[in-house]
Design a protein around this motif. Structure first.
Motif, PDB file in Angstrom:
ATOM      1  N   ARG B 276       0.832  -1.214   0.000  1.00 37.55           N
ATOM      2  CA  ARG B 276       0.000   0.000   0.000  1.00 37.55           C
ATOM      3  C   ARG B 276       0.857   1.251   0.000  1.00 37.55           C
ATOM      4  O   ARG B 276       0.584   2.219  -0.701  1.00 37.55           O
ATOM      5  N   MET B 277       1.890   1.207   0.846  1.00 38.36           N
ATOM      6  CA  MET B 277       2.783   2.348   0.918  1.00 38.36           C
ATOM      7  C   MET B 277       3.427   2.578  -0.459  1.00 38.36           C
ATOM      8  O   MET B 277       3.572   3.708  -0.907  1.00 38.36           O
ATOM      9  N   ASP B 280       1.050   4.392  -2.876  1.00 38.52           N
ATOM     10  CA  ASP B 280       0.925   5.829  -2.627  1.00 38.52           C
ATOM     11  C   ASP B 280       2.215   6.572  -2.935  1.00 38.52           C
ATOM     12  O   ASP B 280       2.186   7.712  -3.410  1.00 38.52           O
ATOM     13  N   SER B 336      10.919   3.855   2.050  1.00 36.82           N
ATOM     14  CA  SER B 336      11.103   4.230   3.453  1.00 36.82           C
ATOM     15  C   SER B 336      10.504   5.598   3.739  1.00 36.82           C
ATOM     16  O   SER B 336      10.463   6.054   4.860  1.00 36.82           O
ATOM     17  N   ASP B 338       7.400   8.241   4.055  1.00 37.76           N
ATOM     18  CA  ASP B 338       5.959   8.248   4.305  1.00 37.76           C
ATOM     19  C   ASP B 338       5.325   9.212   3.296  1.00 37.76           C
ATOM     20  O   ASP B 338       5.467  10.418   3.426  1.00 37.76           O
ATOM     21  N   SER B 340       2.325   9.947   2.907  1.00 37.18           N
ATOM     22  CA  SER B 340       1.052  10.509   3.374  1.00 37.18           C
ATOM     23  C   SER B 340       1.026  12.011   3.159  1.00 37.18           C
ATOM     24  O   SER B 340       2.010  12.695   3.407  1.00 37.18           O
ATOM     25  N   GLN B 355     -10.195   6.092  -4.078  1.00 37.54           N
ATOM     26  CA  GLN B 355      -8.796   5.781  -3.765  1.00 37.54           C
ATOM     27  C   GLN B 355      -8.641   4.441  -3.058  1.00 37.54           C
ATOM     28  O   GLN B 355      -7.651   3.742  -3.262  1.00 37.54           O
ATOM     29  N   HIS B 356      -9.640   4.074  -2.249  1.00 36.73           N
ATOM     30  CA  HIS B 356      -9.497   2.802  -1.535  1.00 36.73           C
ATOM     31  C   HIS B 356      -9.660   1.614  -2.478  1.00 36.73           C
ATOM     32  O   HIS B 356      -9.063   0.563  -2.273  1.00 36.73           O
ATOM     33  N   ARG B 359      -6.292   1.322  -4.174  1.00 31.70           N
ATOM     34  CA  ARG B 359      -5.296   0.731  -3.271  1.00 31.70           C
ATOM     35  C   ARG B 359      -5.488  -0.774  -3.156  1.00 31.70           C
ATOM     36  O   ARG B 359      -4.526  -1.534  -3.125  1.00 31.70           O
TER      37      ARG B 359
END
Lengths: 342, 403
Positions: B276-277, B280, B336, B338, B340, B355-356, B359
């Motif tokens: 997931r990371m 994004d 590594s 974030d 967000s 968006q979900h 993902r």
């Protein structure tokens, strides 16, 4: 009480403005907002309006008509109030507060103790009473129940919908917003009980109308009477909200709690001024987030044990009660320990 | 036109065409130039005001009061021009008209609602990856994986009938081109607009949709009166317009990133929960949706300057997502980090409602690939697909080694 600070207010860019390497490491303030009382205005006998703003100015979270916020008072009590201000003003929330004769002290505190300049904790806004699209609205307010309906009336006007309001109260002097409503002329029927007796709901509502939606907020006896008067209306045509000023008040911890990360095997202590998201990240477990305001849903975590203190704007009442999921950018814990699926 | 508010401060002006082919091929130099020119730049070619820095883009995205969407989120100003299709109730609407459709779609696509899809999509992803790998370890990731997978799972989740799904990508491509100027890319799509719009409108009817799925959920919301029956097909249309191309190019972006960053692929293999990371981070790094416009509702002050009432602003989401004022080493694709807070999904009341879904799709594919594939690298020249709004791929040839 909640002593976290968001001086730049939610919705403003975070960690911006500092060039280069430090950008990622900049701590992000948790968004359990602390707002300042910027005005306290007497609206009618026993009814006042509180205006709230971020201590350093800036945008507050967006809201829609029918939304309420949780207000955590300096004495630790938490109460829910409907937003009744102007959603086009992003820097101010306005709530109306009735002095409850038989309340448990929350409204009395607001009336007698809370002063302009004081800080209060604010959760939400959340909307369990949204305005749905319709050609025609029939609004029924009892007393302070007028507060969620006021912004709805504003929207109905903007949309050019046909609407009428029946507004009851014990006596005219205790009914708030009469001046504002006077501008709408005969769309509004003001019916204080001491002059008119009980509200004539049947006469106001008329025959069931499939194009109309009925919105009612007020004390329990009014809601019961409305439900009886609309028994012949189509399903979903009638939408009500119980006025919750004397509600139970969500327990909001002022002490640290523990979060166990079931998949990782770590246990993290969450201090009052730190979001669960940040506490978990500090422990080395990255969770994706986006809005950090409990509105986008990116940081959803499964809850395996413990009781979340939901402070998001996403879950409805049933989902909150289920307690199996939470948004850790804003939500906290009612219990000493939460076990998350992380 | 370029009126300045404070004496001595002139608004930087640039005649660059953000929709020219050479810019679409590689927008990064233009983005860097616009970011460095100042918080706001006047783009003389289109007479619009541009934000390329994170701070101004973020602030404009959340300020729905000052920068409206109902006048169109493309270059065309609906105050003066007729839109090519009925405006979206979500993307091209302001409060209060935006409220009810947004509320309904957000609920239909919420993480809770998607849980029932997770296991099925994971199995679908495993099956697709097995199919692709069984026919060879060199393949083109775009047709074989990144458009194949969304087209396999998303239309089913919506409840579309099997026929005609090949129309989804050309329709979406044209819709995203149409946010830009009337250039050759728009002209390219024009001959099929009526046919594709007609097909899409047909799929949005209740009778066309399966009895279960996102489409049925949207119609069920109209049964409850949460939206009107007239709104329901337009909300379904939003799903079909915004839900396919964006995910395809997001998935392409993350696979291209891994093919060019082998050490990051090793990280993902060691820790598949980073999927997931990774997505994004790829959305930050490549920003499949590069730009959106807003329209000033009044004279809006931005720093030392004023955006005049009624003028268009162009927000460079991709540039904001690589702004060194916000991100350390912004050009690096780095698990590594974030990611967000990136604005690749927008921000504020119009933030991507799907968006979900994206993902979940990407997590399924990356998890399946990470299990089967030890390394992934480019096997030939890649080819971009040019679109006025999307940063897109036509071809990403890859070679993999099986685990």
């Amino acid at each position: 009480m909640l002593d976290t600070r968001t001086d730049d207010g939610p919705g403003t860019p975070r960690a911006g403005g500092t060039a280069g390497a430090a950008a990622q490491a900049t701590p992000v303030p948790p968004d359990v907002a602390t707002l300042r009382v910027t005005a306290k205005t007497l609206l009618a006998e026993g009814v006042l309006a509180l205006d709230l703003a971020a201590p350093g100015g800036g945008r507050l979270r967006d809201w829609t008509p029918g939304s309420h916020i949780d207000l955590t008072l300096p004495n630790g009590m938490t109460r829910q109030y409907s937003l009744c201000g102007d959603r086009w003003d992003p820097s101010t929330y306005r709530v109306g507060v009735l002095r409850e004769q038989v309340g448990r002290g929350g409204s009395a505190y607001v009336h007698d103790e809370l002063a302009v300049g004081d800080l209060v904790g604010v959760g939400g806004p959340r909307n369990n009473f949204p305005l749905v699209p319709a050609e025609r609205y029939l609004f029924v307010a009892g007393g302070i129940g007028i507060t969620p309906l006021l912004p709805m009336i504003g929207q109905a006007e903007l949309l050019g919908a046909d609407w009428r309001l029946l507004y009851g109260g014990r006596q005219r002097a205790s009914m708030a917003f009469l001046d504002d409503l006077a501008a709408y002329g005969d769309r509004v029927e003001v019916r204080p009980q001491e002059e008119f007796g009980l509200l004539d709901l049947a006469g106001f509502l008329g025959e069931p109308d499939p194009d109309a939606r009925v919105y009612c907020c007020g004390p329990a006896p009014l809601l019961a009477a409305l439900e009886a008067a609309t028994s012949g209306w189509p399903p979903h045509a009638v939408r009500t909200e119980r006025f919750v000023a004397a509600g139970t008040g969500a327990p909001v911890r002022t002490t640290p709690f523990e979060v166990e990360l079931a998949r990782t095997g770590l246990t993290v202590t969450v201090e009052p001024g730190v979001s669960v998201l940040d506490a978990v990240a500090t422990a080395g477990v990255e969770v994706l987030s986006s809005c950090r305001q409990g509105i986008c849903g990116t940081c959803e975590c499964g809850v395996l044990a413990g009781e979340p203190d939901h402070r998001d704007s996403l879950l409805d009442d049933a989902e909150r009660a289920a307690g199996d999921t939470m948004y850790i950018c804003v939500s906290r814990s009612c219990s000493d320990r939460l076990v998350l699926d992380l | 036109m370029t009126a300045t508010l404070d004496p001595g401060s002139t608004l930087p002006t640039d005649d660059v065409d953000p929709f020219a082919h050479e810019v679409l091929e590689d927008p990064l130099p233009m983005q860097a130039a616009l970011r460095e020119a100042g918080p706001m730049v006047y783009l003389s070619r289109y007479e619009v005001y541009a934000f390329a820095r994170y701070e101004q883009v973020h602030a404009a995205l959340v300020d729905w009061q000052g920068f409206q969407s109902a006048a169109g989120v493309g270059l065309s100003n609906f105050r003066h021009e007729k839109p090519w299709r009925p405006p979206s109730l979500l993307l091209e609407a302001d409060p209060p008209r935006h409220d009810a459709p947004r509320r309904v779609l957000t609920k239909v696509l919420s993480p809770r609602a998607l849980r029932r899809l997770r296991d099925g999509w994971a199995a679908d992803a495993e099956a697709l990856v097995d199919e692709v790998l069984s026919s060879g370890t060199e393949f083109d990731a775009v047709p074989d994986l990144t458009s194949a997978f969304p087209l396999r799972v998303f239309p089913d989740a919506v409840g579309l009938p099997p026929q005609g799904r090949e129309n989804l990508l050309p329709y979406g491509d044209h819709a995203f081109n149409a946010f830009g100027p009337a250039n050759d890319l728009v002209a390219k799509g024009a001959p099929r607009v009526a046919e594709l719009s007609g097909w899409v409108a047909e799929q949005c009817r209740r009778e066309s949709l399966a009895t279960e799925g996102f489409g049925a959920d949207i119609w069920a919301a109209s049964d409850r009166g949460d939206i009107t029956p007239e709104m329901a097909p337009l909300v379904v249309r939003s799903l079909l317009t915004a839900g396919v191309d964006t995910t395809v190019h997001g998935l392409s972006a993350v696979l291209y990133a891994f093919a060019t960053h082998p050490e990051q692929w090793q990280r993902l293999r060691e820790q598949p929960s980073l999927a997931r990371m990774a997505f994004d981070e790829a959305v930050r790094w490549e920003s499949p949706v590069q730009t959106f416009f807003r329209t000033a509702t009044t004279d809006v002050r931005v720093g030392e300057h004023v955006v005049p009432d009624g003028s268009k602003i162009l927000m460079f989401l991709g540039a904001a997502n690589r702004d060194p004022r916000r991100w350390a080493d912004p050009d690096a694709f780095d698990l590594s980090r974030d990611p967000s807070g990136h604005v690749g999904f927008g921000m504020g009341i119009h933030q991507c409602a799907g968006q979900h879904v994206a993902r979940l799709e990407v997590e399924a594919i990356l998890t399946a690939l990470a299990r089967r594939v030890r390394s992934i690298e480019l096997a030939g020249p890649t080819v971009r697909h040019h679109n006025n709004t999307l940063r897109a791929w036509k071809s990403i040839p890859v070679r993999v080694q099986l685990a």
